[in-house]
Design a protein around this motif. Structure first.
Motif, short mmCIF file in Angstrom:
data_model
loop_
_atom_site.label_atom_id
_atom_site.label_comp_id
_atom_site.label_asym_id
_atom_site.label_seq_id
_atom_site.Cartn_x
_atom_site.Cartn_y
_atom_site.Cartn_z
N ILE A 13 0.85 -1.18 0.00
CA ILE A 13 0.00 0.00 0.00
C ILE A 13 0.89 1.23 0.00
CG2 ILE A 13 -1.73 1.33 1.26
CD1 ILE A 13 -2.71 -1.33 2.47
N LEU A 14 0.77 2.04 -1.04
CA LEU A 14 1.47 3.33 -1.11
C LEU A 14 0.48 4.39 -0.65
CD1 LEU A 14 2.47 1.56 -3.85
CD2 LEU A 14 4.06 3.46 -3.81
N PHE A 15 0.88 5.20 0.31
CA PHE A 15 -0.04 6.16 0.92
C PHE A 15 0.64 7.50 1.13
CE2 PHE A 15 2.41 4.33 4.26
CZ PHE A 15 2.55 5.31 5.22
N ASP A 36 -1.63 -10.81 7.74
CA ASP A 36 -0.34 -10.20 7.42
C ASP A 36 -0.11 -10.13 5.90
OD1 ASP A 36 2.08 -8.96 8.12
OD2 ASP A 36 3.17 -10.86 7.97
N VAL A 37 -1.09 -9.56 5.22
CA VAL A 37 -1.07 -9.47 3.76
C VAL A 37 -0.33 -8.23 3.26
CG1 VAL A 37 -2.59 -9.15 1.75
CG2 VAL A 37 -3.24 -10.73 3.56
N PHE A 38 -0.40 -7.13 4.03
CA PHE A 38 0.02 -5.84 3.52
C PHE A 38 1.36 -5.36 4.06
CE2 PHE A 38 -4.66 -5.82 3.45
CZ PHE A 38 -4.86 -5.63 2.09
N ARG A 39 2.05 -4.59 3.21
CA ARG A 39 3.23 -3.82 3.59
C ARG A 39 2.96 -2.39 3.14
NH1 ARG A 39 3.47 -7.41 6.29
NH2 ARG A 39 5.12 -8.89 6.67
N PHE A 40 3.69 -1.44 3.69
CA PHE A 40 3.37 -0.03 3.52
C PHE A 40 4.58 0.77 3.08
CE2 PHE A 40 0.90 -2.13 6.74
CZ PHE A 40 -0.39 -1.90 6.31
N VAL A 41 4.33 1.72 2.18
CA VAL A 41 5.37 2.62 1.67
C VAL A 41 4.74 4.00 1.48
CG1 VAL A 41 6.96 3.11 -0.23
CG2 VAL A 41 6.54 0.74 0.44
N SER A 42 5.39 5.01 1.97
CA SER A 42 4.93 6.38 1.76
C SER A 42 5.14 6.77 0.30
CB SER A 42 5.71 7.33 2.68
OG SER A 42 5.51 8.65 2.28
N GLN A 44 5.81 9.61 -0.66
CA GLN A 44 6.87 10.61 -0.68
C GLN A 44 8.27 10.00 -0.57
OE1 GLN A 44 4.14 10.76 1.30
NE2 GLN A 44 3.17 12.73 0.96
N SER A 45 8.35 8.73 -0.22
CA SER A 45 9.65 8.10 0.00
C SER A 45 10.34 7.76 -1.33
CB SER A 45 9.49 6.81 0.82
OG SER A 45 8.85 5.81 0.04
N GLU A 46 11.62 7.50 -1.24
CA GLU A 46 12.39 7.12 -2.42
C GLU A 46 11.83 5.84 -3.03
OE1 GLU A 46 16.92 5.66 -3.51
OE2 GLU A 46 16.65 7.02 -1.80
N LEU A 47 11.52 4.85 -2.19
CA LEU A 47 10.96 3.59 -2.70
C LEU A 47 9.57 3.82 -3.29
CD1 LEU A 47 11.10 0.57 -3.16
CD2 LEU A 47 10.31 0.23 -0.80
N GLY A 48 8.76 4.64 -2.64
CA GLY A 48 7.44 4.96 -3.17
C GLY A 48 7.52 5.55 -4.56
N LEU A 49 8.45 6.47 -4.76
CA LEU A 49 8.64 7.09 -6.07
C LEU A 49 9.13 6.07 -7.10
CD1 LEU A 49 10.19 10.49 -4.93
CD2 LEU A 49 7.87 10.09 -5.81
N LYS A 50 10.00 5.16 -6.68
CA LYS A 50 10.48 4.10 -7.60
C LYS A 50 9.33 3.20 -8.05
CE LYS A 50 15.17 3.52 -5.80
NZ LYS A 50 16.09 2.60 -5.09
N ILE A 51 8.48 2.84 -7.10
CA ILE A 51 7.35 1.97 -7.43
C ILE A 51 6.40 2.68 -8.39
CG2 ILE A 51 5.31 0.77 -6.53
CD1 ILE A 51 6.97 0.23 -3.96
N LEU A 52 6.08 3.94 -8.10
CA LEU A 52 5.20 4.69 -9.00
C LEU A 52 5.77 4.76 -10.42
CD1 LEU A 52 4.04 7.66 -6.73
CD2 LEU A 52 2.71 5.65 -7.43
N LYS A 53 7.05 5.03 -10.51
CA LYS A 53 7.70 5.09 -11.82
C LYS A 53 7.63 3.74 -12.51
CE LYS A 53 11.96 6.25 -14.17
NZ LYS A 53 13.35 6.64 -14.07
N SER A 64 -3.54 9.91 -4.33
CA SER A 64 -4.37 8.73 -4.14
C SER A 64 -3.59 7.62 -3.46
CB SER A 64 -4.83 8.24 -5.53
OG SER A 64 -5.54 7.06 -5.44
N ILE A 65 -4.33 6.72 -2.88
CA ILE A 65 -3.72 5.51 -2.37
C ILE A 65 -3.50 4.57 -3.56
CG2 ILE A 65 -5.90 4.30 -1.91
CD1 ILE A 65 -4.61 3.44 0.77
N VAL A 66 -2.43 3.83 -3.53
CA VAL A 66 -2.13 2.88 -4.59
C VAL A 66 -1.88 1.53 -3.93
CG1 VAL A 66 -0.55 2.27 -6.47
CG2 VAL A 66 -1.11 4.67 -6.05
N LEU A 67 -2.47 0.49 -4.47
CA LEU A 67 -2.21 -0.87 -4.01
C LEU A 67 -1.45 -1.58 -5.12
CD1 LEU A 67 -2.61 -3.19 -1.98
CD2 LEU A 67 -4.74 -3.74 -3.21
N TYR A 68 -0.26 -2.05 -4.78
CA TYR A 68 0.61 -2.70 -5.77
C TYR A 68 0.85 -4.14 -5.35
CZ TYR A 68 4.85 -3.72 -8.48
OH TYR A 68 5.77 -4.28 -9.31
N GLU A 69 0.54 -5.05 -6.26
CA GLU A 69 0.84 -6.46 -6.06
C GLU A 69 2.00 -6.79 -6.99
OE1 GLU A 69 -2.55 -9.19 -5.83
OE2 GLU A 69 -3.84 -7.43 -5.92
#
Length: 140
Positions: A13-15, A36-42, A44-53, A64-69
């Motif tokens: 979950i990116l939030f 224990d299904v979810f992990r969390f990433v902001s 605004q974080s470096e990893l969050g930006l990498k995932i979005l890219k 928006s919230i983003v759910l990435y599998e």
């Protein structure tokens, strides 16, 4: 952490890390994530930006919230919220009934709340720092 190092068996979950509404929502998800299904990433974080890219979402247009599998798919806005609700125990699993509404209507309501979230719920100066017990649930 790099994209290839993300846990393949978890939904990420990116939030918005500075939004009080988002923070409360993440705390709710943690409390009701009995499997224990979810992990969390902001976002605004470096990893969050990498995932979005990596998934092709422009971070400057994301309120928006983003759910990435990893390796499977991603969801955003109301669809992400409903997909997250499916994985929880408790009251919010009932929210999945809203999948009967057209996505356009769901996203209209979602966008309205997202646009006003700082005004209604406030904003933090920085992202939350998880407690030592919760640190493993947050990816860096």
């Amino acid at each position: 952490m790099e994209i290839q190092d993300l846990p393949k068996d978890k939904k990420i979950i990116l939030f918005d890390g500075v939004c009080n509404l988002c923070d409360s929502s993440i705390q709710y998800v943690i409390k009701h994530d009995k499997k224990d299904v979810f992990r969390f990433v902001s976002l605004q974080s470096e990893l969050g930006l990498k995932i979005l890219k990596h998934i092709g979402i422009n971070p400057t247009h994301t309120d928006s919230i983003v759910l990435y599998e990893p390796g499977i798919s991603y969801y955003y806005k109301s669809t992400a919220a409903l997909e997250i609700a499916k994985g929880l125990s408790g009251f919010f699993t009932l929210a999945t009934i809203f999948t009967i509404l057209p996505r356009g209507i769901r996203d209209f309501v979602y966008d309205y709340v997202a646009k006003n979230r700082y005004k209604w719920y406030g904003k933090k100066e920085s992202c939350m720092i998880p407690t030592p017990e919760l640190k493993a649930k947050f990816l860096e």
